[in-house]
Write an enzyme that holds these catalytic residues in place. Structure first.
Site, PDB file in Angstrom:
ATOM      1  N   ASP A  44       0.888  -1.191  -0.179  1.00  0.00           N
ATOM      2  CA  ASP A  44       0.258  -0.032  -0.130  1.00  0.00           C
ATOM      3  C   ASP A  44       1.008   1.281   0.052  1.00  0.00           C
ATOM      4  O   ASP A  44       2.156   1.282   0.374  1.00  0.00           O
ATOM      5  CB  ASP A  44      -1.039   0.258   1.239  1.00  0.00           C
ATOM      6  CG  ASP A  44      -1.765  -0.922   1.187  1.00  0.00           C
ATOM      7  OD1 ASP A  44      -2.002  -1.744   0.584  1.00  0.00           O
ATOM      8  OD2 ASP A  44      -2.495  -1.112   2.244  1.00  0.00           O
ATOM      9  N   HIS A 189       3.619  -2.274   3.308  1.00  0.00           N
ATOM     10  CA  HIS A 189       3.829  -0.695   2.896  1.00  0.00           C
ATOM     11  C   HIS A 189       4.983  -0.521   2.372  1.00  0.00           C
ATOM     12  O   HIS A 189       6.146  -0.676   3.107  1.00  0.00           O
ATOM     13  CB  HIS A 189       3.539   0.219   4.149  1.00  0.00           C
ATOM     14  CG  HIS A 189       2.085   0.254   4.475  1.00  0.00           C
ATOM     15  ND1 HIS A 189       1.891  -0.979   5.573  1.00  0.00           N
ATOM     16  CD2 HIS A 189       0.929   0.640   4.522  1.00  0.00           C
ATOM     17  CE1 HIS A 189       0.517  -0.838   5.930  1.00  0.00           C
ATOM     18  NE2 HIS A 189      -0.055   0.156   5.338  1.00  0.00           N
TER      19      HIS A 189
HETATM   20 ZN    ZN Z   1      -2.566   3.284   3.177  1.00  0.00          ZN
END
Ligand code: ZN
Length: 226
Positions: A44, A189
């Site tokens: 992400d 992430h």
């Molecule tokens: Zn996010």
């Protein structure tokens, strides 16, 4: 009506619009099938000009395919990188235009976040994103109508290795090892929301992929897992 005005005027209505919408997430994906030993790595908050190319190199070195949930305005600034992700066979997902909380977004702003993100990624990649993931997993009632209009499924995650507070690379690998199971969708992430997240992930990723292989799991993009 602005989001702030909604909040002031009707707290109960707003609670239904945000919290209440989470009943609708029962139709969303949280994991893949438990048959077989396949898992999905999802990244992400990118693309990040520094860390995302490193993630792509690591995935390529392991012959792994994954899914990237991009922030539209970051994708718009990094067209070549978005094309590189797509050309390597990874899936693209929409993670809104500017990573605004949908709990603070009225219907009009929600529509803008979803469609502007979708369009920016489609324009950069040359093909529309296949999936959507809301920032922090926060949804509202307007979101699901928008996603139906775009025929885009909402995908959450089974496990996170780092949430809102930093976790060391070693701890992230350990968390992945503890939480992994058939069909697990791992949320990672490759760019900063939490400071330094991308760099920590790049450090953790080779060991994480080796651990998954040692445990007998193969990696699949969401289009294959779901
Ligand atoms: Zn996010």
């Amino acid at each position: 009506m602005s989001a702030a005005a909604w909040l002031m005027a009707a707290p109960a209505l707003w609670a239904g619009y945000t919290w209440g919408s989470h009943l609708l997430t029962l139709g969303s994906a949280w994991r893949g099938p438990r048959a077989g030993r396949r898992v999905a790595l999802t990244f992400d908050d990118g693309p990040d000009p520094e860390q995302t190319p490193r993630v792509l190199d690591i995935l390529a070195a392991h012959g792994a395919t994954a899914t990237f949930f991009l922030i539209g305005q970051r994708a718009a600034r990094a067209g070549a990188l978005v094309r590189r992700i797509a050309a390597a066979g990874h899936d693209l997902g929409n993670h809104t235009w500017s990573h605004r909380s949908l709990w603070l977004s009225g219907p009009r702003e929600t529509g803008r976040q979803v469609r502007q993100g979708h369009d920016a990624i489609a324009q950069a990649a040359g093909a529309p994103p296949r999936f959507f993931r809301p920032p922090w997993g926060m949804t509202n009632l307007a979101l699901f109508a928008e996603l139906r209009g775009l025929a885009t499924p909402c995908v959450f995650w089974t496990a996170q290795t780092e949430g809102r507070s930093p976790a060391s690379p070693a701890l992230q690998v350990e968390r992945a090892r503890r939480r992994i199971g058939p069909g697990t969708i791992l949320d990672l992430h490759d760019a900063d929301g939490v400071r330094g997240a991308g760099a920590r992930l790049v450090e953790a990723l080779p060991a994480m992929i080796s651990m998954l292989a040692a445990e007998g799991y193969s990696l699949a993009p969401l289009r294959d897992l779901l």
